[in-house]
Design a protein around this motif. Structure first.
Motif, short mmCIF file in Angstrom:
data_model
loop_
_atom_site.label_atom_id
_atom_site.label_comp_id
_atom_site.label_asym_id
_atom_site.label_seq_id
_atom_site.Cartn_x
_atom_site.Cartn_y
_atom_site.Cartn_z
N ALA A 189 -1.67 26.02 -11.40
CA ALA A 189 -2.44 25.74 -12.62
C ALA A 189 -2.98 24.31 -12.61
CB ALA A 189 -1.56 25.96 -13.84
N ASN A 213 -11.60 24.61 -19.87
CA ASN A 213 -11.24 25.43 -21.03
C ASN A 213 -9.85 26.06 -20.90
OD1 ASN A 213 -11.60 27.55 -19.26
ND2 ASN A 213 -13.11 28.66 -20.49
N GLY A 214 -9.12 25.68 -19.86
CA GLY A 214 -7.75 26.16 -19.70
C GLY A 214 -7.61 27.56 -19.16
N SER A 215 -8.73 28.21 -18.88
CA SER A 215 -8.67 29.59 -18.35
C SER A 215 -8.71 29.56 -16.82
CB SER A 215 -9.86 30.41 -18.86
OG SER A 215 -11.03 30.10 -18.12
N TYR A 270 -6.51 34.13 -19.03
CA TYR A 270 -5.55 33.03 -19.16
C TYR A 270 -4.19 33.50 -18.68
CZ TYR A 270 -9.15 31.20 -22.31
OH TYR A 270 -10.35 30.75 -22.85
N GLU A 321 -11.62 25.81 -12.12
CA GLU A 321 -10.36 26.44 -11.73
C GLU A 321 -10.57 27.87 -11.29
OE1 GLU A 321 -5.73 26.93 -13.20
OE2 GLU A 321 -7.20 26.15 -14.61
N GLN A 375 -3.86 21.15 -14.63
CA GLN A 375 -3.42 20.62 -15.93
C GLN A 375 -4.60 19.95 -16.65
OE1 GLN A 375 -0.31 18.10 -14.47
NE2 GLN A 375 1.22 19.73 -14.47
N ARG A 376 -4.68 20.20 -17.95
CA ARG A 376 -5.78 19.65 -18.74
C ARG A 376 -5.96 18.14 -18.58
NH1 ARG A 376 -9.05 21.40 -22.77
NH2 ARG A 376 -7.97 23.40 -22.90
#
Length: 551
Positions: free
Chosen positions: A336, A377-379, A449, A355, A338-339
Motif C-alpha cells: 500500500a 485518493n487512497g484507492s 479499496y 497506485e 501511504q497517503r
C-alpha cells in the motif's frame, strides 16, 4: 459485477484488449529490436546496451543453451542475480531458446534455494559469483546439469568490468568463498554462442514463460505458471492504460526494484522494452546516496517502486534538488502507498504517485489508478481492460454495492495454476476466477479499496512473507515449544514480522532466535520483534489464532 468502472476510464483507454495480439513474448522482442535498433535499452553502472546489441547477445546466449547445453523447449532455467546488464541478456536468451524462466531472489538462503530449484526441476542456473556459496551449500542435493557463473562487472567492458570485479571481491569483500563442482563463465557462453546457430522455436500462447515463485495463499513457496499469453495479455492491458500517456521511443524509466520480482519484471522490463524505452538498472537501491547520484545523471520520465523506496528517496539529501521536469509517471505497487508519502512525493516532484494492485498470479497487474486523477485518493484504482472483478462473502455470494468482500479476479492475466500443486490451484482458481484473499470494497465510480487481508500473509516492503514458513524455521530450535508469526505495522516497511513464542527451555533468548532466523531466512523475512508468552490463544481444535495475536 456490473463494470461500472468503464464509465470512469480516461479517454482512449479500451474496455477490452486482444491477449493474442502477439503470439508470444518473442514477437514483442522482435518488434522493438526492429523499431529501435540503435536506442539504448538498458543502462547499469554508467554502461549502456542498445536494442541491437541486446538482440545479438541474447541470440548468442539462446544458441548456447540450445546447442551447447542441449536444452529443449520448456526446460526450466533459473536466474539468480540483482539488476545487472547480464539480466536482460539472460532473460531474453532463455525465452528465445523456448525455455521457461525461474526467477530466484539472490538473497535466498540455501534452504530456500534448494526448494525452488528442486520444485521447478531447473536444469540450469545463471548465478552471480557473490551468491555462489549459497548454491555450493546445496549443490549435491540438486539435479542441476549446468551452472553458469557471472561476475558483477562482466558486461561493463574490459577496463571498467575488471575494476568493478576487483573492488567487489577484494575491497568490499562481497564474494564469500565457494567451491562448485562444475561451472562455465558467462562471458565464455556468449563467445561460444556467437559461433553457434540459433533456431527460433515455434511458441504458442499456452507455453509457460515463467515459473514465478510466490507463497500463494499459504506457506510453502509455489511456482505460479505464467504463460506467454498471460504475460502478453497483461502487457496489452498495461498498454491499454498507458498508450495515450507514454511516448514510444522516448521513455526513460528508473528500475530500482529487482527484475526478479514480478512487479519490476512486467512494469519496467517488458512494458518499457515494448515502448522502446531505456531502463536505468539500479543494482543496490539501498545505497540511497548512490542511488540519488545515479538519478542526477539520468533524465528520467518514469519511476516505479514500493512505498518504502519512495519514502527513502524523499528522506535522502539531494533528492529534492533533482530536476523533475521530465518526470511524468510515478507508479507505486507491491504494498500500500501511504497517503503522507504520496502527498509529499507530489509536492516534491510535481507528479502524482499512481497506485496499482497486482499479484504474482496475475503477471501482476489487476487494477491501476487512472493517470487523470489530480491527487492521491487512497484507492488501488480501476480494473485494467479485459479484467473482471467480483466481491464475495464467505459463502461465495456477491456482496451489495459499497460493502466489503473477498476480491475475485478474472482475465487473460490469471495464471495457469501452481506447478505440481493441483490441490493448491483448486483452492484459488474456481471457474476461471482467482480468489485473491484480499478484502476490498468498490465505490460508485468503480474505484477499489483494499480494507483487509483474508489470508495471514505479511507484506514487508512489497515482498510476501508467509507465517507458516517463519514458524517452521523457528520451530527447528529445540528450545521452542510453540510459535506464531504475525505482521505488525512498521513505518519503514509497511509491516514487520513479529514472533510470539512459548519456551520449552527457559534459557532461550530473543538474540538466539533472531540469529537462528538469519541463518535460515532471507533478510526481509527475519523477525524484527520477539515476544515470549506462557501460552498462545487457540481454537477449540488447537489451531493457534494469529488474528488474536495481531490484536
Amino acid at each position: 459485477m456490473d463494470r461500472v468502472w468503464l464509465k470512469r476510464y480516461p479517454s482512449g483507454v479500451p474496455a477490452e484488449i486482444n491477449a493474442d495480439y502477439f503470439p508470444s513474448l518473442l514477437d514483442i522482442f522482435s518488434q522493438s529490436i526492429a523499431q529501435y535498433p540503435n536506442k539504448t535499452a538498458f543502462i547499469n553502472m554508467g554502461k549502456g546496451i542498445s536494442y541491437q546489441e541486446l538482440d545479438k547477445k541474447s541470440t548468442a546466449f539462446a544458441a548456447y543453451l540450445q546447442t551447447e547445453l542441449g536444452l529443449k523447449k520448456g526446460d526450466a532455467v533459473a536466474i539468480m542475480m540483482p539488476n545487472l546488464l547480464q539480466y536482460p541478456i539472460v532473460l531474453m536468451g532463455i525465452l528465445r531458446a523456448g525455455c521457461t524462466v525461474v526467477n530466484v531472489n539472490p538473497l535466498y538462503t540455501a534452504r530456500e534455494l534448494e526448494h525452488q530449484l528442486s520444485d521447478s526441476k531447473a536444469k540450469t542456473i545463471i548465478i552471480v559469483e557473490n551468491f555462489a556459496h549459497t548454491l555450493a551449500a546445496v549443490e549435491n542435493k540438486l539435479h542441476l546439469e549446468h551452472v553458469i557463473l557471472t561476475k558483477m562487472g562482466d558486461c561493463l567492458g574490459t577496463l571498467k568490468g575488471t575494476a568493478v570485479n576487483l573492488v567487489v571481491k577484494y575491497i568490499k569483500k562481497l564474494v564469500p568463498a565457494y567451491k562448485l563442482d562444475k561451472f562455465v563463465r558467462f562471458n565464455d557462453t556468449l563467445a561460444k554462442g556467437a559461433t553457434l546457430s540459433y533456431s527460433q522455436p515455434v511458441m504458442q500462447g499456452s507455453d509457460i514463460a515463467f515459473l514465478q515463485y510466490t507463497g500463494g495463499t499459504t506457506g510453502v513457496s509455489k511456482g505460479a505458471m505464467l504463460t506467454h499469453r498471460n504475460m502478453v495479455g497483461n502487457l496489452e492491458q498495461v498498454s491499454g492504460c498507458l498508450d495515450t500517456f507514454l511516448e514510444k521511443g522516448h521513455e526513460h524509466v528508473v528500475t530500482a526494484l529487482p527484475l526478479y520480482h514480478i512487479f519490476a519484471l512486467t512494469a519496467n522490463f517488458f512494458t518499457f522494452f515494448k515502448y522502446g524505452g531505456t531502463n536505468l538498472l539500479i543494482t543496490n537501491p539501498r545505497d540511497m546516496p548512490g542511488f540519488v547520484k545515479e538519478l542526477s545523471k539520468f533524465p528520467f520520465t518514469a519511476i516505479t517502486g514500493v512505498n518504502t523506496l519512495f519514502n527513502g528517496l524523499l528522506n535522502t539529501p539531494g533528492f529534492k534538488d533533482l530536476n523533475f521536469s521530465t518526470l511524468r509517471l510515478s507508479l507505486g505497487g507491491g504494498m500500500a502507498v501511504q497517503r503522507p508519502v504520496a502527498e509529499r512525493w507530489q509536492k516534491t516532484t510535481g507528479t502524482r504517485l499512481v497506485e496499482g494492485y497486482g499479484l504474482t498470479e496475475c503477471c501482476p497487474l489487476v487494477t491501476v489508478s487512472p493517470y487523470d486523477l489530480d491527487s492521491f485518493n487512497g484507492s488501488i484504482g480501476l480494473p485494467a481492460p479485459s479484467t473482471d472483478i467480483r466481491l464475495v462473502d464467505e459463502a461465495g455470494n456477491d456482496v451489495p454495492a459499497g460493502e466489503a468482500g473477498e476480491m475475485l479476479v478474472k482475465g487473460p492475466q490469471v495464471m495457469l495454476g501452481y506447478l505440481n500443486r493441483p490441490e493448491e490451484t483448486d483452492k484459488v482458481l474456481k471457474d476461471g476466477w482467482l480468489y485473491t484473499g484480499d478484502i476490498a470494497r468498490m465505490d460508485e465510480q468503480g474505484f477499489f479499496y483494499i480494507v483487509d487481508r483474508k489470508k495471514d500473509m505479511i507484506l514487508v516492503s512489497g515482498f510476501n512473507v508467509y507465517p507458516n514458513e517463519i514458524e517452521e524455521v523457528v520451530a527447528m530450535n529445540e528450545k521452542v515449544l510453540e510459535v506464531a508469526a504475525v505482521g505488525v505495522p512498521n513505518e519503514a516497511t509497511g509491516e514487520a514480522v513479529k514472533l510470539f513464542i512459548v519456551k520449552k527451555d527457559q534459557s532461550l533468548t530473543e538474540k538466539e532466535i533472531i540469529q537462528h532466523c538469519r541463518e535460515q531466512l532471507t533478510g526481509y523475512k527475519v523477525p524484527k520483534l520477539v515476544e515470549f508468552r506462557t501460552e498462545l490463544p487457540k481454537t477449540n481444535v488447537g489451531k493457534i489464532l494469529r488474528r488474536e495475536l495481531r490484536g
